[in-house]
Design a protein around this motif. Sequence first.
Motif, short mmCIF file in Angstrom:
data_model
loop_
_atom_site.label_atom_id
_atom_site.label_comp_id
_atom_site.label_asym_id
_atom_site.label_seq_id
_atom_site.Cartn_x
_atom_site.Cartn_y
_atom_site.Cartn_z
N LEU A 214 0.87 -1.17 0.00
CA LEU A 214 0.00 0.00 0.00
C LEU A 214 0.90 1.22 0.00
N GLY A 215 0.81 2.03 -1.04
CA GLY A 215 1.72 3.15 -1.22
C GLY A 215 2.89 2.70 -2.07
N HIS A 216 3.76 3.63 -2.43
CA HIS A 216 4.95 3.29 -3.23
C HIS A 216 6.01 2.72 -2.30
N LYS A 217 6.26 1.42 -2.41
CA LYS A 217 7.18 0.69 -1.53
C LYS A 217 8.23 -0.03 -2.37
N PRO A 218 9.36 0.62 -2.68
CA PRO A 218 10.39 0.00 -3.52
C PRO A 218 10.90 -1.34 -2.98
N THR A 219 11.05 -1.47 -1.67
CA THR A 219 11.57 -2.74 -1.13
C THR A 219 10.57 -3.87 -1.31
N VAL A 220 9.29 -3.59 -1.19
CA VAL A 220 8.27 -4.62 -1.40
C VAL A 220 8.21 -4.99 -2.88
N LEU A 221 8.33 -4.00 -3.76
CA LEU A 221 8.33 -4.28 -5.20
C LEU A 221 9.54 -5.13 -5.57
N ALA A 222 10.69 -4.88 -4.95
CA ALA A 222 11.89 -5.70 -5.19
C ALA A 222 11.65 -7.13 -4.73
N ASP A 223 10.98 -7.30 -3.58
CA ASP A 223 10.66 -8.64 -3.10
C ASP A 223 9.70 -9.34 -4.06
N MET A 224 8.73 -8.60 -4.58
CA MET A 224 7.81 -9.19 -5.56
C MET A 224 8.59 -9.68 -6.77
N SER A 225 9.56 -8.88 -7.22
CA SER A 225 10.37 -9.28 -8.38
C SER A 225 11.13 -10.57 -8.10
N LYS A 226 11.66 -10.72 -6.90
CA LYS A 226 12.36 -11.96 -6.53
C LYS A 226 11.42 -13.15 -6.58
N ARG A 227 10.21 -12.97 -6.07
CA ARG A 227 9.24 -14.07 -6.07
C ARG A 227 8.84 -14.45 -7.49
N ILE A 228 8.67 -13.45 -8.35
CA ILE A 228 8.31 -13.71 -9.75
C ILE A 228 9.46 -14.46 -10.43
N ALA A 229 10.71 -14.03 -10.18
CA ALA A 229 11.88 -14.67 -10.79
C ALA A 229 11.95 -16.14 -10.38
N THR A 230 11.70 -16.43 -9.12
CA THR A 230 11.71 -17.81 -8.64
C THR A 230 10.64 -18.62 -9.36
N PHE A 231 9.41 -18.08 -9.44
CA PHE A 231 8.32 -18.78 -10.12
C PHE A 231 8.64 -18.99 -11.60
N ALA A 232 9.23 -17.97 -12.24
CA ALA A 232 9.54 -18.05 -13.67
C ALA A 232 10.83 -18.80 -13.96
N GLU A 233 11.50 -19.25 -12.90
CA GLU A 233 12.76 -19.98 -13.01
C GLU A 233 13.81 -19.16 -13.75
N ILE A 234 13.92 -17.89 -13.33
CA ILE A 234 14.91 -16.96 -13.87
C ILE A 234 15.93 -16.70 -12.77
N ALA A 235 17.21 -16.80 -13.10
CA ALA A 235 18.26 -16.71 -12.08
C ALA A 235 18.31 -15.36 -11.39
N GLU A 236 18.22 -14.27 -12.14
CA GLU A 236 18.33 -12.94 -11.56
C GLU A 236 17.01 -12.20 -11.66
N PRO A 237 16.49 -11.67 -10.54
CA PRO A 237 15.26 -10.91 -10.60
C PRO A 237 15.47 -9.57 -11.32
N VAL A 238 14.41 -9.07 -11.91
CA VAL A 238 14.44 -7.76 -12.56
C VAL A 238 14.57 -6.68 -11.50
N GLU A 239 15.48 -5.74 -11.72
CA GLU A 239 15.65 -4.63 -10.77
C GLU A 239 14.57 -3.60 -10.99
#
Length: 164
Positions: free
Chosen positions: A138-163
């Motif tokens: 809720l609100g602009h949260k860069p650290t939470v968005l970075a965590d979301m990117s890590k979770r997506i990378a894991t699900f998509a089986e991509i080694a490095e999450p998108v910054e």
Amino acid sequence: MAFGGQSQQRWGDNSINAADFIRDFQLTDLNGRVCHSFPTRGRSWILFAFFGLDGQSAQTLQALQKLADGYKESGKLTVWGISQDTDEAAVREFAAENGISFPLMLDHHLYHSGLYGIPYAPAVFLVASDGTVQRKALGHKPTVLADMSKRIATFAEIAEPVEV
């Protein structure tokens, strides 16, 4: 708990949190296409954001555009923006000014905002392919968005999450 049905409207239980289940819903994007929230249930995750036409929403949508672009080839992520402002021309201009190319919809009468208990924008939800909410911001949260990117990378089986 499942969200998106009539029981939440009747009983007023419309707050959405991690581990809650989102039922399929549909909205029409600015190009007139009907978009279903889970057309590929079981195969991809959806990231959707309720937004207004303000600076925090602009920053959040720009970060989501990076995620949409970065995970596009994997086919494992759908990104939507759901505007709480229903002036279509203003939303189109806002999207153009901020370089947003993923589908944007209008939340007429704030129906979905009310249904999911969205108190303000921006509000971002990462929903797994089975419909369960994995993370919210809720609100602009860069650290939470970075965590979301890590979770997506894991699900998509991509080694490095998108910054973001």
